[in-house]
Design an enzyme around this catalytic site. Structure first.
Site, PDB file in Angstrom:
ATOM      1  N   GLN A 127       0.884  -1.129  -0.052  1.00 32.24           N
ATOM      2  CA  GLN A 127      -0.132  -0.116   0.013  1.00 32.24           C
ATOM      3  C   GLN A 127       0.801   1.324  -0.106  1.00 32.24           C
ATOM      4  O   GLN A 127       1.168   1.892   1.067  1.00 32.24           O
ATOM      5  CB  GLN A 127      -0.962  -0.025   1.239  1.00 32.24           C
ATOM      6  CG  GLN A 127      -2.000   1.010   1.177  1.00 32.24           C
ATOM      7  CD  GLN A 127      -3.008   0.858   1.793  1.00 32.24           C
ATOM      8  OE1 GLN A 127      -3.504  -0.102   2.449  1.00 32.24           O
ATOM      9  NE2 GLN A 127      -3.965   1.756   2.044  1.00 32.24           N
ATOM     10  N   PHE A 128       1.071   1.804  -1.311  1.00 34.97           N
ATOM     11  CA  PHE A 128       2.075   2.939  -1.505  1.00 34.97           C
ATOM     12  C   PHE A 128       1.272   4.167  -0.681  1.00 34.97           C
ATOM     13  O   PHE A 128       1.955   5.235  -0.260  1.00 34.97           O
ATOM     14  CB  PHE A 128       2.399   3.255  -2.781  1.00 34.97           C
ATOM     15  CG  PHE A 128       1.467   3.502  -3.563  1.00 34.97           C
ATOM     16  CD1 PHE A 128       1.260   5.187  -3.721  1.00 34.97           C
ATOM     17  CD2 PHE A 128       0.440   2.746  -4.274  1.00 34.97           C
ATOM     18  CE1 PHE A 128       0.252   5.596  -4.644  1.00 34.97           C
ATOM     19  CE2 PHE A 128      -0.603   3.363  -5.335  1.00 34.97           C
ATOM     20  CZ  PHE A 128      -0.671   4.715  -5.053  1.00 34.97           C
ATOM     21  N   THR A 129       0.108   4.064  -0.731  1.00 38.20           N
ATOM     22  CA  THR A 129      -0.579   5.323  -0.010  1.00 38.20           C
ATOM     23  C   THR A 129      -0.398   5.573   1.255  1.00 38.20           C
ATOM     24  O   THR A 129      -0.478   6.781   1.756  1.00 38.20           O
ATOM     25  CB  THR A 129      -2.032   5.159  -0.377  1.00 38.20           C
ATOM     26  OG1 THR A 129      -2.568   4.173   0.319  1.00 38.20           O
ATOM     27  CG2 THR A 129      -2.444   5.177  -1.852  1.00 38.20           C
TER      28      THR A 129
END
Length: 152
Positions: free
Chosen positions: A78-80
């Site tokens: 999850q790059f967010t």
């Protein structure tokens, strides 16, 4: 690296209508990887995840780790987690690692967790549009950041 651990009684990941990973009791781990991350960050975080004692003992105290309760892990990239929201209302993800750096670290996290756990872990698909379903137990949700080890 940043990780959000959610103690769950069940969790699953679906991509294009197909379940890619599912677990019962254990941790749903949302993992963010940034450009500055190293193997040392990965090793520290993997050890913390596997050793985290947030499952109830016989007295109802959070004293047990995954191995003590036979728990599993569902790992989701999850790059967010590296969203920067200081300016405006559209987050920037400039600190998040690009796939050429993030994918090898994500894959190494999978193999490291499997080695530490002594069994396979469930995963999502890196970069895919994933639908995550979970029952958060407690709720118990813990945030960890390898660049802020003093507080985690």
């Amino acid at each position: 690296m940043r990780a959000i651990l959610q103690r769950v009684t069940q969790a699953s990941c679906t991509v294009d209508g197909n379940i890619t990973g599912q677990i019962g009791l254990g941790f749903l781990v949302l993992l963010g990887i940034e450009d500055a991350d190293t193997d040392d960050d990965l090793q520290w975080l993997a050890q913390k995840i596997v050793g985290m004692r947030v499952f109830s003992d016989e007295g109802g105290m959070m004293n047990k780790a995954l191995a003590d309760v036979g728990g599993d892990i569902l790992l989701i990239s999850q790059f967010t987690l590296f969203a920067q929201t200081k300016k405006g209302n559209r987050p920037s993800f400039i600190k998040a690692a690009r796939p050429d750096k993030a994918i090898p670290l994500y894959e190494k996290m999978i193999s490291t967790l499997e080695m530490l756990m002594g069994k396979k872990i469930a995963t999502g698909i890196f970069g895919a549009d994933m639908k995550i379903s979970l029952i958060n137990d407690g709720p118990v949700t813990i945030m960890m950041d390898t660049k802020d080890k003093e507080n985690h």
